[in-house]
Design a protein around this motif. Structure first.
Motif, PDB file in Angstrom:
ATOM      1  N   MET A 267       9.301  -7.371  -1.788  1.00 34.22           N
ATOM      2  CA  MET A 267       9.666  -7.896  -3.107  1.00 34.22           C
ATOM      3  C   MET A 267       9.857  -9.408  -3.073  1.00 34.22           C
ATOM      4  SD  MET A 267      12.285  -4.843  -4.267  1.00 34.22           S
ATOM      5  CE  MET A 267      12.650  -5.526  -5.882  1.00 34.22           C
ATOM      6  N   ALA A 268      10.209  -9.931  -1.902  1.00 25.99           N
ATOM      7  CA  ALA A 268      10.375 -11.380  -1.738  1.00 25.99           C
ATOM      8  C   ALA A 268       9.055 -12.082  -1.438  1.00 25.99           C
ATOM      9  CB  ALA A 268      11.382 -11.663  -0.629  1.00 25.99           C
ATOM     10  N   GLY A 269       7.969 -11.291  -1.317  1.00 21.42           N
ATOM     11  CA  GLY A 269       6.649 -11.883  -1.090  1.00 21.42           C
ATOM     12  C   GLY A 269       6.328 -12.191   0.356  1.00 21.42           C
ATOM     13  N   LYS A 270       7.083 -11.627   1.304  1.00 18.58           N
ATOM     14  CA  LYS A 270       6.864 -11.894   2.732  1.00 18.58           C
ATOM     15  C   LYS A 270       6.326 -10.621   3.388  1.00 18.58           C
ATOM     16  CE  LYS A 270       8.579 -16.029   2.318  1.00 18.58           C
ATOM     17  NZ  LYS A 270       9.880 -16.390   2.875  1.00 18.58           N
ATOM     18  N   THR A 271       5.016 -10.406   3.255  1.00 22.56           N
ATOM     19  CA  THR A 271       4.437  -9.147   3.723  1.00 22.56           C
ATOM     20  C   THR A 271       4.475  -9.006   5.236  1.00 22.56           C
ATOM     21  OG1 THR A 271       2.232 -10.161   3.677  1.00 22.56           O
ATOM     22  CG2 THR A 271       2.931  -8.933   1.713  1.00 22.56           C
ATOM     23  N   THR A 298       5.901   1.227   0.510  1.00 28.71           N
ATOM     24  CA  THR A 298       5.997  -0.150   0.992  1.00 28.71           C
ATOM     25  C   THR A 298       4.716  -0.568   1.692  1.00 28.71           C
ATOM     26  OG1 THR A 298       8.392   0.083   1.265  1.00 28.71           O
ATOM     27  CG2 THR A 298       7.328  -1.738   2.428  1.00 28.71           C
ATOM     28  N   LEU A 299       4.154   0.309   2.516  1.00 24.48           N
ATOM     29  CA  LEU A 299       2.924  -0.014   3.230  1.00 24.48           C
ATOM     30  C   LEU A 299       1.780  -0.291   2.253  1.00 24.48           C
ATOM     31  CD1 LEU A 299       1.741  -0.176   6.160  1.00 24.48           C
ATOM     32  CD2 LEU A 299       0.842   2.119   5.734  1.00 24.48           C
ATOM     33  N   HIS A 300       1.657   0.538   1.228  1.00 21.05           N
ATOM     34  CA  HIS A 300       0.596   0.330   0.245  1.00 21.05           C
ATOM     35  C   HIS A 300       0.844  -0.954  -0.545  1.00 21.05           C
ATOM     36  CE1 HIS A 300      -0.217   4.916   0.439  1.00 21.05           C
ATOM     37  NE2 HIS A 300      -0.983   4.253   1.288  1.00 21.05           N
ATOM     38  N   GLY A 301       2.110  -1.293  -0.778  1.00 22.48           N
ATOM     39  CA  GLY A 301       2.430  -2.558  -1.435  1.00 22.48           C
ATOM     40  C   GLY A 301       2.017  -3.745  -0.594  1.00 22.48           C
ATOM     41  N   ILE A 302       2.231  -3.642   0.707  1.00 25.68           N
ATOM     42  CA  ILE A 302       1.794  -4.712   1.625  1.00 25.68           C
ATOM     43  C   ILE A 302       0.277  -4.848   1.573  1.00 25.68           C
ATOM     44  CG2 ILE A 302       1.646  -5.397   4.049  1.00 25.68           C
ATOM     45  CD1 ILE A 302       4.341  -3.947   4.480  1.00 25.68           C
ATOM     46  N   ALA A 303      -0.417  -3.720   1.589  1.00 31.72           N
ATOM     47  CA  ALA A 303      -1.888  -3.748   1.580  1.00 31.72           C
ATOM     48  C   ALA A 303      -2.430  -4.385   0.305  1.00 31.72           C
ATOM     49  CB  ALA A 303      -2.420  -2.327   1.722  1.00 31.72           C
ATOM     50  N   THR A 312      -2.717  -4.770  12.729  1.00 35.57           N
ATOM     51  CA  THR A 312      -1.355  -4.250  12.738  1.00 35.57           C
ATOM     52  C   THR A 312      -1.113  -3.350  11.538  1.00 35.57           C
ATOM     53  OG1 THR A 312      -0.635  -6.307  13.789  1.00 35.57           O
ATOM     54  CG2 THR A 312       1.078  -4.894  12.879  1.00 35.57           C
ATOM     55  N   LEU A 313      -1.622  -3.773  10.382  1.00 40.02           N
ATOM     56  CA  LEU A 313      -1.439  -2.980   9.174  1.00 40.02           C
ATOM     57  C   LEU A 313      -2.198  -1.668   9.248  1.00 40.02           C
ATOM     58  CD1 LEU A 313      -0.324  -2.901   6.229  1.00 40.02           C
ATOM     59  CD2 LEU A 313      -2.488  -3.933   5.518  1.00 40.02           C
ATOM     60  N   THR A 314      -3.463  -1.733   9.628  1.00 34.00           N
ATOM     61  CA  THR A 314      -4.270  -0.515   9.700  1.00 34.00           C
ATOM     62  C   THR A 314      -3.770   0.403  10.807  1.00 34.00           C
ATOM     63  OG1 THR A 314      -5.892  -1.662  11.099  1.00 34.00           O
ATOM     64  CG2 THR A 314      -6.324  -1.594   8.727  1.00 34.00           C
ATOM     65  N   GLY A 315      -3.250  -0.178  11.891  1.00 35.50           N
ATOM     66  CA  GLY A 315      -2.697   0.634  12.979  1.00 35.50           C
ATOM     67  C   GLY A 315      -1.464   1.399  12.539  1.00 35.50           C
ATOM     68  N   PHE A 316      -0.585   0.749  11.775  1.00 39.22           N
ATOM     69  CA  PHE A 316       0.602   1.428  11.277  1.00 39.22           C
ATOM     70  C   PHE A 316       0.201   2.528  10.301  1.00 39.22           C
ATOM     71  CE2 PHE A 316       4.362   2.216   8.784  1.00 39.22           C
ATOM     72  CZ  PHE A 316       5.412   2.045   9.673  1.00 39.22           C
ATOM     73  N   LEU A 320       0.874   6.542  10.511  1.00 36.29           N
ATOM     74  CA  LEU A 320       1.559   7.206   9.415  1.00 36.29           C
ATOM     75  C   LEU A 320       0.727   8.377   8.872  1.00 36.29           C
ATOM     76  CD1 LEU A 320       4.306   6.488   8.126  1.00 36.29           C
ATOM     77  CD2 LEU A 320       3.041   5.309   6.322  1.00 36.29           C
ATOM     78  N   GLY A 321      -0.574   8.344   9.116  1.00 38.40           N
ATOM     79  CA  GLY A 321      -1.438   9.399   8.609  1.00 38.40           C
ATOM     80  C   GLY A 321      -1.969   9.112   7.224  1.00 38.40           C
ATOM     81  N   THR A 322      -2.094   7.831   6.875  1.00 41.53           N
ATOM     82  CA  THR A 322      -2.606   7.435   5.576  1.00 41.53           C
ATOM     83  C   THR A 322      -3.620   6.317   5.762  1.00 41.53           C
ATOM     84  OG1 THR A 322      -1.962   6.762   3.328  1.00 41.53           O
ATOM     85  CG2 THR A 322      -0.802   5.706   5.161  1.00 41.53           C
ATOM     86  N   SER A 323      -4.164   5.822   4.695  1.00 43.18           N
ATOM     87  CA  SER A 323      -5.139   4.732   4.760  1.00 43.18           C
ATOM     88  C   SER A 323      -4.725   3.635   3.798  1.00 43.18           C
ATOM     89  CB  SER A 323      -6.544   5.233   4.402  1.00 43.18           C
ATOM     90  OG  SER A 323      -6.558   5.798   3.102  1.00 43.18           O
ATOM     91  N   VAL A 324      -5.171   2.416   4.068  1.00 46.01           N
ATOM     92  CA  VAL A 324      -4.856   1.279   3.201  1.00 46.01           C
ATOM     93  C   VAL A 324      -6.135   0.517   2.869  1.00 46.01           C
ATOM     94  CG1 VAL A 324      -2.500   0.985   3.992  1.00 46.01           C
ATOM     95  CG2 VAL A 324      -4.333  -0.115   5.254  1.00 46.01           C
TER      96      VAL A 324
END
Length: 324
Positions: A267-271, A298-303, A312-316, A320-324
């Protein structure tokens, strides 16, 4: 709406099915040979430790047999022993409610709450009635019914006495009240609840009495959550990132803090800092992090906020068992 319940990477359906059958049986539950009352108490303590140490799936696995054995004790015993068996039964159903809610099986929380409420008056510990009501208040807050939740919370606070158990009950109730008020964007009311809990925590210190994890650490975690929900998310992010705790702090409580901190950073813009916080949650309590809907949100918001996908993002996301 969130897609929960999620798969934690290991079979959960059989355990949930066994607990579903038990909860559907309700007060007609099939009892099993109980064994000694002290052994039931030890087994319940062990189940509570599983829950507290981020092994909620394993908690759900052991609960059906344990609860059936406690039902056996209630039917066989008399006098003070029977009353204590009712205390164990109430506590076990509260634990069942916490476990199914954490894993996303919210519809199972409702019969578990009803059963805890039904058995609490027969318990040898009058405090359990209030804790059962507080468990219901937390679910109501989750669903957005803040008025009834607030009434239950205020009632629990009013019934608390000056004993250690009473102060823990009052403090835990104030923390529930803080989140309930914050969800209504009543920042002053939420802060007042945190202040009352903080004062009580100076007397109780850190304690896990009644599985509350109440104490100065949990008060500060809730203070950051209140800031996130109804105050300044940037302040929640910066101050929350400074959280310090002992090594024996409940890992699920710490992980939930980092989940909130990740949302605050987003929410502060620091992904980048949001993803760092999510990884801290993963380290603290991987099972809980994997199962919690807010982590995916939160992860989808970062994406969405990031222009390119990092490893790092795709690895997390893959973990998690999802995609971004």
């Amino acid at each position: 709406m969130t897609g929960a319940p999620y798969d934690d990477g290991k079979p959960l359906s059989d355990a949930v099915n066994s607990l579903s059958i038990l909860l559907t049986e309700g007060r007609y539950a099939r009892a099993e040979e109980p064994g000694a009352l002290v052994q039931l108490e030890n087994d319940l303590d062990a189940a509570q430790r599983l829950y507290r140490t981020d092994r909620t799936r394993q908690t759900i696995e052991v609960l059906p047999n344990l609860i059936r054995r406690i039902h056996g004790a209630v039917r066989e015993l008399s006098g003070d022993d029977k009353a204590h068996a009712y205390t164990l039964l109430t506590s076990a159903y509260v634990l069942a409610e916490w476990s199914v809610r954490r894993t996303g099986h919210l519809m199972l929380a409702l019969p578990a709450l009803d059963l805890a409420d039904g058995y609490a008056p027969s318990s040898d510990d009058p405090t359990y009635g209030a804790f059962s009501a507080l468990a219901r208040a937390r679910v109501l807050t989750h669903f957005g019914e803040s008025e009834v939740a607030g009434q239950l919370i205020d009632s629990a606070i009013a019934t608390a006495d000056s004993s250690t158990a009473g102060m823990v009950l009052a403090g835990y109730s104030h923390l529930a009240g803080a989140i309930n008020e914050a969800r209504q964007l009543n920042y002053p009311g939420a802060v007042a609840h945190v202040g009352a809990a903080r004062e009580l925590s100076t007397y109780t210190g850190e304690t896990d009495l009644y599985m509350t994890a109440f104490g100065p650490l949990n008060v500060e975690i809730h203070a950051h959550a209140v800031e996130l929900e109804s105050g300044d998310p940037n302040k929640a992010a910066i101050d929350g990132a400074k959280l310090a705790h002992d090594r024996d702090a409940p890992p699920t409580r710490i992980a939930h803090h980092w989940q909130d901190n990740a949302r605050a950073w987003l929410m502060a813009g620091k992904t980048d800092k949001a993803l760092t916080a999510l990884n801290k949650a993963r380290v603290a309590a991987p099972q809980q992090t994997r199962l919690h809907p807010a982590v995916r949100e939160t992860l989808h918001g970062i994406a969405i906020a990031e222009k390119r996908r990092t490893e790092t993002l795709t690895g997390f996301a893959a973990w998690l068992g999802t995609s971004v």
